[in-house]
Motif scaffolding. Sequence first.
Motif, PDB file in Angstrom:
ATOM      1  N   LYS A   1       0.824  -1.216   0.000  1.00 29.80           N
ATOM      2  CA  LYS A   1       0.000   0.000   0.000  1.00 29.80           C
ATOM      3  C   LYS A   1       0.855   1.261   0.000  1.00 29.80           C
ATOM      4  O   LYS A   1       0.525   2.232  -0.670  1.00 29.80           O
ATOM      5  CB  LYS A   1      -0.967  -0.026   1.186  1.00 29.80           C
ATOM      6  N   GLU A   2       1.988   1.242   0.723  1.00 35.17           N
ATOM      7  CA  GLU A   2       2.897   2.392   0.739  1.00 35.17           C
ATOM      8  C   GLU A   2       3.441   2.698  -0.654  1.00 35.17           C
ATOM      9  O   GLU A   2       3.802   3.832  -0.949  1.00 35.17           O
ATOM     10  CB  GLU A   2       4.076   2.130   1.684  1.00 35.17           C
ATOM     11  N   ARG A   3       3.500   1.686  -1.478  1.00 34.16           N
ATOM     12  CA  ARG A   3       4.044   1.844  -2.832  1.00 34.16           C
ATOM     13  C   ARG A   3       2.956   1.871  -3.902  1.00 34.16           C
ATOM     14  O   ARG A   3       3.233   1.774  -5.085  1.00 34.16           O
ATOM     15  CB  ARG A   3       5.049   0.713  -3.105  1.00 34.16           C
ATOM     16  N   ASP A   4       1.720   2.037  -3.471  1.00 35.71           N
ATOM     17  CA  ASP A   4       0.563   2.090  -4.375  1.00 35.71           C
ATOM     18  C   ASP A   4       0.464   0.876  -5.287  1.00 35.71           C
ATOM     19  O   ASP A   4       0.100   0.983  -6.460  1.00 35.71           O
ATOM     20  CB  ASP A   4       0.574   3.381  -5.216  1.00 35.71           C
ATOM     21  N   ILE A   5       0.797  -0.280  -4.751  1.00 35.14           N
ATOM     22  CA  ILE A   5       0.673  -1.524  -5.497  1.00 35.14           C
ATOM     23  C   ILE A   5      -0.731  -2.077  -5.274  1.00 35.14           C
ATOM     24  O   ILE A   5      -1.218  -2.131  -4.140  1.00 35.14           O
ATOM     25  CB  ILE A   5       1.759  -2.537  -5.077  1.00 35.14           C
ATOM     26  N   HIS A   6      -1.337  -2.474  -6.344  1.00 37.56           N
ATOM     27  CA  HIS A   6      -2.702  -3.009  -6.377  1.00 37.56           C
ATOM     28  C   HIS A   6      -2.867  -4.130  -5.341  1.00 37.56           C
ATOM     29  O   HIS A   6      -2.126  -5.110  -5.379  1.00 37.56           O
ATOM     30  CB  HIS A   6      -2.959  -3.539  -7.793  1.00 37.56           C
ATOM     31  N   THR A   7      -3.823  -4.010  -4.421  1.00 44.50           N
ATOM     32  CA  THR A   7      -4.047  -5.056  -3.426  1.00 44.50           C
ATOM     33  C   THR A   7      -5.466  -5.626  -3.474  1.00 44.50           C
ATOM     34  O   THR A   7      -5.770  -6.542  -2.718  1.00 44.50           O
ATOM     35  CB  THR A   7      -3.763  -4.548  -1.992  1.00 44.50           C
ATOM     36  N   GLU A   8      -6.283  -5.124  -4.366  1.00 48.07           N
ATOM     37  CA  GLU A   8      -7.639  -5.672  -4.492  1.00 48.07           C
ATOM     38  C   GLU A   8      -7.553  -7.121  -4.958  1.00 48.07           C
ATOM     39  O   GLU A   8      -6.845  -7.448  -5.907  1.00 48.07           O
ATOM     40  CB  GLU A   8      -8.461  -4.861  -5.490  1.00 48.07           C
ATOM     41  N   THR A  50      -1.167  -7.283  -9.152  1.00 51.65           N
ATOM     42  CA  THR A  50      -0.342  -7.161  -7.956  1.00 51.65           C
ATOM     43  C   THR A  50       1.076  -7.631  -8.223  1.00 51.65           C
ATOM     44  O   THR A  50       2.049  -6.942  -7.888  1.00 51.65           O
ATOM     45  CB  THR A  50      -0.954  -7.971  -6.792  1.00 51.65           C
ATOM     46  N   GLU A  64       2.942  -5.197 -10.678  1.00 55.45           N
ATOM     47  CA  GLU A  64       3.291  -3.926 -10.044  1.00 55.45           C
ATOM     48  C   GLU A  64       4.411  -4.111  -9.021  1.00 55.45           C
ATOM     49  O   GLU A  64       5.295  -3.252  -8.895  1.00 55.45           O
ATOM     50  CB  GLU A  64       2.063  -3.294  -9.408  1.00 55.45           C
ATOM     51  N   THR A 112       8.097  -2.384  -9.226  1.00 55.98           N
ATOM     52  CA  THR A 112       8.690  -1.657  -8.107  1.00 55.98           C
ATOM     53  C   THR A 112      10.105  -2.159  -7.837  1.00 55.98           C
ATOM     54  O   THR A 112      11.034  -1.365  -7.623  1.00 55.98           O
ATOM     55  CB  THR A 112       7.812  -1.802  -6.846  1.00 55.98           C
TER      56      THR A 112
END
Length: 173
Positions: A48-55, A75, A78, A82
């Motif tokens: 989440k800190e790196r705006d990586i898709h977690t849905e 996910t 991404e 990163t």
Amino acid sequence: KLIDLISRINKRSDNYYAECLFKIVGAEASGTQGSAITASQAILAYLKERDIHTEGLRIVDGSGISRFNQTTVATLSELLETIYLDVDFFELYNSSLSVAGYDGTLGGRMRGTSAEYNFKGKTGTLNGVSSLSGFLKLRNGDDIIVSILIEFNEKHHSYFRDMQDRIVSALSE
């Protein structure tokens, strides 16, 4: 060294060491005894800190063998992007991955194709699931991220591994 542990996990798909590292991450992040809960929370916070898709992501264990784990191509892609963009970390991580046609879980795969030695990745296999994700160096020198997740209930996993190998080989052309 941590990179040696990660290399063993990535190249050999060593589930025991993966589970141990998972709990160590939980312990380090929480300052308490490592557990699946603290490790999952730490990994989700990192993403989440790196705006990586977690849905659609659910992390239950470190080895990936629980049927309750869930992830998406978004996910994984991404996360790999990163890592790729992290100049300090990428080379270490990339060297921990199996090399197509050479070592680890990819040692016997993609031999005799243009992907041989040019694809570095991590495999995942369960009954009814086959995955392959990593970095592919193209003939022109560019790198691309590849992530293929397949769920199936017919045919054998080798059919889908062969399909993944054909896709990666075609991309490398």
